[in-house]
Design an enzyme around this catalytic site. Structure first.
Site, mmCIF file in Angstrom:
data_model
loop_
_atom_site.group_PDB
_atom_site.id
_atom_site.type_symbol
_atom_site.label_atom_id
_atom_site.label_comp_id
_atom_site.label_asym_id
_atom_site.label_seq_id
_atom_site.Cartn_x
_atom_site.Cartn_y
_atom_site.Cartn_z
ATOM 1 N N GLY A 69 -57.960 40.985 -37.632
ATOM 2 C CA GLY A 69 -59.292 40.764 -38.902
ATOM 3 C C GLY A 69 -58.426 39.001 -37.875
ATOM 4 N N GLU A 70 -58.584 38.201 -39.659
ATOM 5 C CA GLU A 70 -58.637 36.938 -39.910
ATOM 6 C C GLU A 70 -59.976 36.607 -39.138
ATOM 7 O OE1 GLU A 70 -55.005 35.555 -38.256
ATOM 8 O OE2 GLU A 70 -53.494 37.159 -38.969
ATOM 9 N N GLY A 71 -60.949 37.254 -38.276
ATOM 10 C CA GLY A 71 -61.943 36.497 -37.652
ATOM 11 C C GLY A 71 -61.570 35.989 -36.439
#
Length: 353
Positions: free
Chosen positions: A319-321
């Site tokens: 995640g997190e981009g």
């Protein structure tokens, strides 16, 4: 709330001619040619004439990646390997510059912004955008996760943030997320929109055990049964099983498309938000570039149902981009060849097919 213009097809013939007359066989740059086509169409929305378009140079300006953080009440029921407190701890890590997304953004040239959409412990850092809708969502298998008023406020928050970034010169926007328990929300959204069995939508998230998987499946099934009257309407769906960060991501995608920005979609959670955004306004899909296929069960099927091809497949599940961040060099390469690669005529090379 969001008025999105369809991409202009007026200059398609010019774009195709320019790509096809580069010093290469037709289609030899594969998916990069499709990305160049999409990016040029997105970034040239204000161009009116063929003459103006011929002089236009499509460039990615001030690429910005926004990490939206939100806590999920369902996390207390043991659907994740980490407690909700980790969300705030990771927000602090983002602010300190120590997370994977910080490193990738620094290396690749993204401006990073962090948004508190509603976490248990409010960040004291001035760098964090305050878009709080509450401290935490309600457990989605027992109650509505939030109210429709909170969903609409989240959309308003996202729209304001996107306008601010647009005014700073950003024309390419990526989203990431942080929220313990958010793969449970995303799986519920996927199952509801695609009408799929929950077992096909629930995955291991950041790495849960078989016991936790079974619990997660049960929770999502309970939620979908409880909220079956709310699943058809996208706003009601977000209120029923969404997360504060998922609401903001959905709103940011719609707002960015409204502003004529390219939108880079990250992994499973962001793709779930994209499905909701498309349900709200199908035109938004024309502005979405899907960065990667994650290691989360269901993501590949989600992308297949959306009929999109991601740029990367690296088995990411953070995640997190992070996947969106890693796509930037490919986007820049696509525009690089489009803008600067010689044509057959320029290079004096005999044209090949």
């Amino acid at each position: 709330m969001f008025k999105i213009a369809p991409l202009n097809n007026q200059f398609d013939h010019l774009i195709h001619n320019k790509i096809n007359n580069k010093t290469k066989p037709l289609g030899a740059l594969g998916q990069l040619e499709l990305i160049a086509l999409q990016l040029v169409k997105i970034l040239s929305q204000t161009i009116k004439s063929d003459v103006e378009f011929t002089a236009f140079k499509a460039e990615i300006c001030n690429p910005t990646l926004v990490v939206f953080a939100g806590d999920h009440g369902i996390a207390a029921q043991g659907v994740s390997i980490a407690p909700s407190e980790v969300t705030a701890q990771m927000v602090a890590n983002f602010v300190a510059g120590g997370a994977a997304i910080n490193i990738f953004c620094q290396q690749l040239g993204w401006q990073l912004e962090v948004v508190d959409c509603g976490i248990l412990e409010k960040s004291p850092a001035s760098k964090v955008h305050d878009c709080r809708l509450g401290n935490i969502t309600a457990p989605l298998n027992l109650h509505m996760a939030m109210s429709t008023a909170q969903v609409k406020q989240g959309f308003s928050n996202a729209k304001s943030l996107v306008l601010q970034l647009k005014q700073q010169g950003c024309n390419t926007l990526a989203m990431g997320e942080m929220g313990i328990g958010n793969t449970t929300s995303a799986a519920a959204i996927m199952a509801a929109i695609l009408n799929l069995p929950v077992t096909q939508c629930v995955g291991r998230g950041t790495g849960v055990s078989d016991e936790l998987i079974a619990r997660k499946i049960n929770v999502v099934e309970q939620a979908l049964q409880l909220h079956k009257a709310h699943l058809a309407d996208p706003i009601a769906l977000l209120a029923a099983v969404g997360g504060f960060e998922i609401v903001h991501i959905t709103g940011a995608m719609l707002a960015a498309a409204e502003q004529g920005m390219a939108v880079i979609v990250d992994g499973f959670i962001c793709s779930a938000a994209a499905m909701v955004a498309i349900k709200i306004n199908p035109i938004v899909k024309e502005y979405l570039i899907f960065a990667h296929c994650s290691n989360e069960q269901g993501h590949q099927q989600m992308l297949s149902k959306l009929e999109v091809k991601p740029l990367l497949q690296l088995d990411l599940r953070l995640g997190e981009g992070t996947g969106a961040a890693l796509s930037l060099p490919l986007l820049q390469a696509a525009l690089g060849f489009y803008n600067h690669m010689a044509s057959f005529a320029d290079a004096g090379v005999e044209q090949v097919v």
